[in-house]
Design an enzyme around this catalytic site. Sequence first.
Site, mmCIF file in Angstrom:
data_model
loop_
_atom_site.group_PDB
_atom_site.id
_atom_site.type_symbol
_atom_site.label_atom_id
_atom_site.label_comp_id
_atom_site.label_asym_id
_atom_site.label_seq_id
_atom_site.Cartn_x
_atom_site.Cartn_y
_atom_site.Cartn_z
ATOM 1 N N LYS A 134 -69.732 47.634 111.359
ATOM 2 C CA LYS A 134 -69.456 46.584 110.379
ATOM 3 C C LYS A 134 -70.766 45.988 109.851
ATOM 4 C CE LYS A 134 -65.078 46.735 111.843
ATOM 5 N NZ LYS A 134 -63.949 47.227 111.042
ATOM 6 N N TRP A 155 -56.167 43.098 115.844
ATOM 7 C CA TRP A 155 -57.048 43.594 116.890
ATOM 8 C C TRP A 155 -56.855 42.829 118.197
ATOM 9 C CZ3 TRP A 155 -58.371 48.223 116.193
ATOM 10 C CH2 TRP A 155 -58.587 48.704 114.893
ATOM 11 N N ASP A 186 -64.296 39.896 121.273
ATOM 12 C CA ASP A 186 -64.513 41.053 120.412
ATOM 13 C C ASP A 186 -65.146 40.507 119.125
ATOM 14 O OD1 ASP A 186 -64.399 43.144 118.622
ATOM 15 O OD2 ASP A 186 -62.249 43.526 118.855
#
Length: 426
Positions: free
Chosen positions: A261, A165, A237
């Site tokens: 999540k 990511w 992030d």
Amino acid sequence: MAATTNSFLIGNQTKIPSLKPKSISQSFIHFTKPNTINLTTTTRRRTNSVSIRCASASTAVGSEQRVFNFAAGPAALPENVLLKAQSDLYNWRGSGMSVMEMSHRGKEFLSIIQKAETDLRQLLEIPSEYSVLFLQGGATTQFAALPLNLCKPDDSVDYIVTGSWGDKAFKEAQKYCNPKVIWSGKSEKYTKVPSFDGLEQSTHAKYLHICANETIHGVEFKDYPVVGNPDGVLIADMSSNFCSKPVDVSKFGVIYAGAQKNVGPSGVTIVIIRKDLIGNARDITPVMLDYKIHDENSSLYNTPPCFGIYMCGLVFDDLLEQGGLKEVEKKNQRKAELLYNAIDESRGFFRCPVEKSVRSLMNVPFTLEKSELEAEFIKEAAKEKMVQLKGHRSVGGMRASIYNAMPLAGVEKLVAFMKDFQARHA
């Protein structure tokens, strides 16, 4: 049945493709109050009709009907949150509407989104000089929004890449500014976090970007670097460890996270941004990526993901009821310790490649010494109602995501299964 029972029958032409060939599920919807729906399910031999009846009896959904879901996202939600949403689904607090039917500018939804923000501010102790935005597009959209809002085309920005990511965020930024990877863990298969002392940051970098927890590789920052440029900011992030532990928000210029999540269903992206960073978007910035637009409109510039925000609000309330993020972190540490110990004490039968000091509390990747047994492990676990244990397609192996909503019992069951599996296959 008499008309007064509010019942109807779906005839023998009805098809339910999701059911197994030898059985059919007969569902009853019980309206116990104007704003409550309770579902119960029974299974019987195939017949020629399926009935859906309304009755006054009340039977709540029970845990025995659910699996332990180790998915990386969309991930498991707290069962009590789901049951609360179920009870509100048909008629939210006597409004005569579901949250999914409300005007996002009406007083009902305004009370929902405002409470969600207030509770999140309390959970993370967010300072008043920060705005909280409820957006759409996933955290991936923020990969472009950040450089478009915070820097000009020739501005330098730094990225620490500790997994897939972080790498994707860097590659997206290449379209809009002058990013530099100042450290990458790719050569070591993303199993480490760098020493902050050795980082060679760009002198004039507008920001330093990190992915606080790499969902795929299971690497988590336990502390955070300080930006070298006094005028620069740290950006994180936090999609896969958001609200899993306390965070000093004041260390960051921007924190962003996809909700799916730890705090809600997919469709909501939360951005926490220092207010002095708002209002500098380039002219080419699409209106939906301009932080100023969303800040000025309190996240209601267009129709937001209303039901998703409502669900996030229920989760925030639940986290507060648990005692806040310090207590939540203790539970997460206990679960992670249990699972990592099982791996480390297996004498190599199970292996976690991540350096111990930066192992994620949320995502636990592991492999089998005998890789040919991995498919069997996943298959047998599913039979025991433990699902989504297959590792990401880019790395293989297994991965257990043990977010806030994963109960200790789920991890205990997985560990017991792992020990049994090893005893049978070692």
